[in-house]
Design a protein around this motif. Structure first.
Motif, mmCIF file in Angstrom:
data_model
loop_
_atom_site.group_PDB
_atom_site.id
_atom_site.type_symbol
_atom_site.label_atom_id
_atom_site.label_comp_id
_atom_site.label_asym_id
_atom_site.label_seq_id
_atom_site.Cartn_x
_atom_site.Cartn_y
_atom_site.Cartn_z
ATOM 1 N N ASP A 1 1.042 -1.199 -0.062
ATOM 2 C CA ASP A 1 -0.090 0.043 -0.256
ATOM 3 C C ASP A 1 0.980 1.243 0.200
ATOM 4 O O ASP A 1 1.837 1.313 0.812
ATOM 5 C CB ASP A 1 -0.819 0.062 1.138
ATOM 6 C CG ASP A 1 -2.015 -0.945 1.019
ATOM 7 O OD1 ASP A 1 -2.476 -1.182 0.227
ATOM 8 O OD2 ASP A 1 -2.471 -1.610 2.301
ATOM 9 N N VAL A 2 0.611 2.273 -0.781
ATOM 10 C CA VAL A 2 1.241 3.408 -0.873
ATOM 11 C C VAL A 2 0.286 4.688 -1.142
ATOM 12 O O VAL A 2 -0.845 4.243 -1.299
ATOM 13 C CB VAL A 2 2.184 3.451 -2.150
ATOM 14 C CG1 VAL A 2 3.096 2.480 -2.009
ATOM 15 C CG2 VAL A 2 1.262 3.522 -3.647
ATOM 16 N N PRO A 3 0.579 5.624 -0.820
ATOM 17 C CA PRO A 3 -0.509 6.993 -0.897
ATOM 18 C C PRO A 3 -0.868 6.970 -2.512
ATOM 19 O O PRO A 3 -0.155 6.871 -3.347
ATOM 20 C CB PRO A 3 0.162 8.184 -0.748
ATOM 21 C CG PRO A 3 1.408 7.445 0.190
ATOM 22 C CD PRO A 3 1.746 6.264 -0.436
ATOM 23 N N ASP A 4 -2.441 7.391 -2.775
ATOM 24 C CA ASP A 4 -2.798 7.687 -4.069
ATOM 25 C C ASP A 4 -2.144 9.014 -4.556
ATOM 26 O O ASP A 4 -1.980 9.856 -3.772
ATOM 27 C CB ASP A 4 -4.205 8.036 -3.969
ATOM 28 C CG ASP A 4 -5.274 6.789 -3.638
ATOM 29 O OD1 ASP A 4 -4.545 5.693 -3.634
ATOM 30 O OD2 ASP A 4 -6.185 6.801 -3.207
ATOM 31 N N PRO A 5 -1.617 8.962 -5.892
ATOM 32 C CA PRO A 5 -1.156 10.094 -6.558
ATOM 33 C C PRO A 5 -2.040 11.196 -6.558
ATOM 34 O O PRO A 5 -3.438 11.111 -6.608
ATOM 35 C CB PRO A 5 -1.039 9.770 -7.893
ATOM 36 C CG PRO A 5 -1.103 8.217 -8.118
ATOM 37 C CD PRO A 5 -2.156 7.861 -6.957
ATOM 38 N N ILE A 6 -1.391 12.236 -6.457
ATOM 39 C CA ILE A 6 -2.288 13.572 -6.396
ATOM 40 C C ILE A 6 -1.624 14.410 -7.646
ATOM 41 O O ILE A 6 -0.654 14.959 -7.684
ATOM 42 C CB ILE A 6 -1.820 14.687 -5.108
ATOM 43 C CG1 ILE A 6 -2.474 13.594 -3.943
ATOM 44 C CG2 ILE A 6 -2.690 15.921 -5.293
ATOM 45 C CD1 ILE A 6 -2.067 14.449 -2.482
ATOM 46 N N ILE A 7 -2.642 14.392 -8.630
ATOM 47 C CA ILE A 7 -2.507 15.208 -9.885
ATOM 48 C C ILE A 7 -2.097 16.776 -9.743
ATOM 49 O O ILE A 7 -2.997 17.265 -8.840
ATOM 50 C CB ILE A 7 -3.284 14.981 -10.812
ATOM 51 C CG1 ILE A 7 -4.545 15.374 -10.693
ATOM 52 C CG2 ILE A 7 -3.260 13.373 -11.330
ATOM 53 C CD1 ILE A 7 -5.535 15.209 -12.083
ATOM 54 N N LYS A 8 -1.388 17.197 -10.551
ATOM 55 C CA LYS A 8 -0.956 18.683 -10.645
ATOM 56 C C LYS A 8 -2.038 19.152 -11.915
ATOM 57 O O LYS A 8 -2.625 18.388 -12.427
ATOM 58 C CB LYS A 8 0.547 19.133 -11.125
ATOM 59 C CG LYS A 8 1.468 18.853 -9.796
ATOM 60 C CD LYS A 8 2.902 18.864 -10.350
ATOM 61 C CE LYS A 8 3.801 18.277 -9.502
ATOM 62 N NZ LYS A 8 4.998 18.418 -9.841
ATOM 63 N N ASP A 9 -1.934 20.449 -12.034
ATOM 64 C CA ASP A 9 -3.077 21.124 -13.133
ATOM 65 C C ASP A 9 -2.701 20.430 -14.375
ATOM 66 O O ASP A 9 -3.300 20.620 -15.310
ATOM 67 C CB ASP A 9 -2.957 22.670 -12.923
ATOM 68 C CG ASP A 9 -3.689 23.015 -11.755
ATOM 69 O OD1 ASP A 9 -4.599 22.480 -11.180
ATOM 70 O OD2 ASP A 9 -3.623 24.405 -11.408
ATOM 71 N N ASP A 10 -1.418 20.400 -14.810
ATOM 72 C CA ASP A 10 -0.770 19.842 -15.957
ATOM 73 C C ASP A 10 -0.935 18.367 -16.338
ATOM 74 O O ASP A 10 -0.024 17.974 -17.222
ATOM 75 C CB ASP A 10 0.290 20.706 -16.422
ATOM 76 C CG ASP A 10 1.567 20.281 -15.501
ATOM 77 O OD1 ASP A 10 1.443 19.566 -14.590
ATOM 78 O OD2 ASP A 10 2.647 20.632 -15.887
ATOM 79 N N GLU A 11 -1.380 17.882 -15.318
ATOM 80 C CA GLU A 11 -1.087 16.442 -15.209
ATOM 81 C C GLU A 11 -2.606 15.484 -15.391
ATOM 82 O O GLU A 11 -3.615 16.149 -15.197
ATOM 83 C CB GLU A 11 -0.328 15.769 -13.892
ATOM 84 C CG GLU A 11 0.933 16.081 -13.674
ATOM 85 C CD GLU A 11 1.535 15.717 -12.602
ATOM 86 O OE1 GLU A 11 2.625 15.440 -12.558
ATOM 87 O OE2 GLU A 11 0.910 15.552 -11.345
ATOM 88 N N VAL A 12 -2.528 14.290 -15.805
ATOM 89 C CA VAL A 12 -3.823 13.536 -15.926
ATOM 90 C C VAL A 12 -3.458 12.296 -14.981
ATOM 91 O O VAL A 12 -2.452 11.937 -14.709
ATOM 92 C CB VAL A 12 -4.102 12.917 -17.352
ATOM 93 C CG1 VAL A 12 -4.285 14.170 -18.083
ATOM 94 C CG2 VAL A 12 -3.103 11.727 -17.820
ATOM 95 N N LEU A 13 -4.574 11.522 -14.399
ATOM 96 C CA LEU A 13 -4.360 10.386 -13.676
ATOM 97 C C LEU A 13 -4.525 9.015 -14.523
ATOM 98 O O LEU A 13 -5.697 9.150 -15.231
ATOM 99 C CB LEU A 13 -5.556 10.315 -12.529
ATOM 100 C CG LEU A 13 -5.250 9.299 -11.540
ATOM 101 C CD1 LEU A 13 -3.798 9.123 -10.667
ATOM 102 C CD2 LEU A 13 -6.370 9.061 -10.556
ATOM 103 N N VAL A 14 -3.871 8.197 -14.508
ATOM 104 C CA VAL A 14 -4.000 6.865 -15.516
ATOM 105 C C VAL A 14 -3.981 6.128 -14.702
ATOM 106 O O VAL A 14 -3.249 5.767 -13.586
ATOM 107 C CB VAL A 14 -2.595 7.024 -16.467
ATOM 108 C CG1 VAL A 14 -2.828 5.810 -17.067
ATOM 109 C CG2 VAL A 14 -2.655 8.235 -17.348
ATOM 110 N N GLU A 15 -5.349 5.054 -14.771
ATOM 111 C CA GLU A 15 -5.376 3.766 -14.133
ATOM 112 C C GLU A 15 -4.579 3.030 -15.174
ATOM 113 O O GLU A 15 -4.848 2.691 -16.286
ATOM 114 C CB GLU A 15 -6.882 3.535 -14.121
ATOM 115 C CG GLU A 15 -7.036 2.204 -13.376
ATOM 116 C CD GLU A 15 -8.514 1.695 -13.389
ATOM 117 O OE1 GLU A 15 -8.891 0.677 -12.359
ATOM 118 O OE2 GLU A 15 -9.320 2.174 -13.961
ATOM 119 N N ILE A 16 -3.520 2.341 -14.262
ATOM 120 C CA ILE A 16 -2.722 1.581 -15.278
ATOM 121 C C ILE A 16 -3.288 0.056 -15.497
ATOM 122 O O ILE A 16 -3.583 -0.421 -14.751
ATOM 123 C CB ILE A 16 -1.248 1.238 -14.554
ATOM 124 C CG1 ILE A 16 -0.890 2.535 -14.463
ATOM 125 C CG2 ILE A 16 -0.470 0.381 -15.246
ATOM 126 C CD1 ILE A 16 0.563 2.726 -13.512
#
Length: 328
Positions: A16-31
């Protein structure tokens, strides 16, 4: 979420690790899938740290689905939630999710599986960088690509052939030579039976001298080969798996105008990486969709078997890419 972590004893665990927090210029990808690279083994051993700001866990190339977007990513790109993408990462691909800057994403070429798509970004970007940007190779040139059974060679050789380049490669046995026949290299050297430099000398005498070499081996053989290259040839060093020292005839270097170039993709600026990805989509994706170039997948394994996957690379068993499946 979960990710593959390196324990104190260098073993791997799905933790278990922390969920990513996206920046304004990023997207979240489910791998969906993450492909392995030798850099992952180096990072695991503590020799190849991720760039600042990247997750501590390994993984340089993935495929997946966009699930969230920052405001700048929405404004400056044509991506949308639900798009299937592959991505080049500074790290963090061995996980369930990853935050990615919008210009590090590429569309998945038609007719490719998610596992095949995961094998594209790092290997194809490295191949394109060294063939066309560093190597300035062109149709009709001759390429020497060492370690013909490697994951990178499984991309470099067909990419070069698709652009009209003659290819010489080296392998360690006749068995391996047979296993890479589908790559269609013009000359395959079994280095356990024949000295690579001797073959290059014959090729030079026949008018087929090497214009560009992509070398992941180095070692004593590198210096021996340099004297048999085309005038103005480029010898590109990307690793030194056979040793970090060699003996070079410096007179040969300046008389023949040979250029020795050190090259890694990971050290490039984000802007240059984005440019390489853009060129890939523009110049190479059509050849993938037309089946002129295909990623070679050696084996897929569930992400929980990352240890087993790493062992395949460590033992040199693979012909092509090893891919971890995160989500079917």
């Amino acid at each position: 979420m979960k990710a593959i972590l390196v324990n104190n004893d260098k073993s791997l665990s799905w933790s278990d690790v922390p969920d990513p927090i996206i920046k304004d210029d990023e997207v979240l990808v489910e791998i969906s899938a993450a492909a392995l690279n030798r850099a992952d083994l180096m990072q695991r051993d503590g020799d190849y740290p991720p760039p600042p700001g990247c997750p501590e866990w390994m993984g340089l190339e993935i495929s997946g689905t966009i699930t969230k977007m920052g405001d700048i990513a929405k404004e400056k790109s044509n991506w949308k939630i639900g798009d299937k993408v592959c991505a080049l990462l500074g790290g963090g691909g061995y996980a369930e999710y990853v935050a990615v800057k919008y210009d590090m994403l590429m569309p998945i070429p038609k007719n490719l599986s998610m596992a095949e798509a995961a094998a594209l970004p790092e290997a194809f970007a490295t191949a394109y960088l060294n063939l066309f940007i560093e190597g300035k190779i062109k149709e009709g040139d001759t390429l020497l690509m060492h370690a013909g059974a490697s994951g990178l060679a499984s991309v470099v050789i067909p990419m070069a052939k698709a652009f009209g380049i003659r290819v010489i490669t080296s392998v360690l046995s006749d068995e391996i030579a047979n296993s890479i026949k589908h790559l269609n290299a013009d000359v395959v050297i079994n280095s356990s039976k024949e000295n690579v430099a001797d073959v290059l000398k014959r090729e030079l005498e026949k008018g087929h001298s090497v214009d560009v070499a992509i070398d992941c081996l180095g070692g004593e053989g590198m210096g021996e080969c340099l004297k048999y290259l085309t005038h103005g040839a480029r010898w590109i060093m990307i690793a030194a798996l056979a040793g970090v020292k060699t003996e070079i005839d410096l007179k040969n270097i300046y008389v023949r105008n040979v250029r020795i170039i050190g090259s890694t993709l990971r050290s490039r600026t984000p802007e240059m990486k984005a440019e390489i990805l853009s060129l890939l989509v523009k110049n190479v994706w059509g050849k993938i969709e037309n089946n002129e170039i295909r990623p070679t997948i050696y084996k897929t394994l569930p992400i929980q078997k990352a240890e087993e996957a790493h062992a395949i690379l460590q033992k040199g068993e693979n012909v092509g890419k090893v891919v971890l499946i995160v989500k079917e």
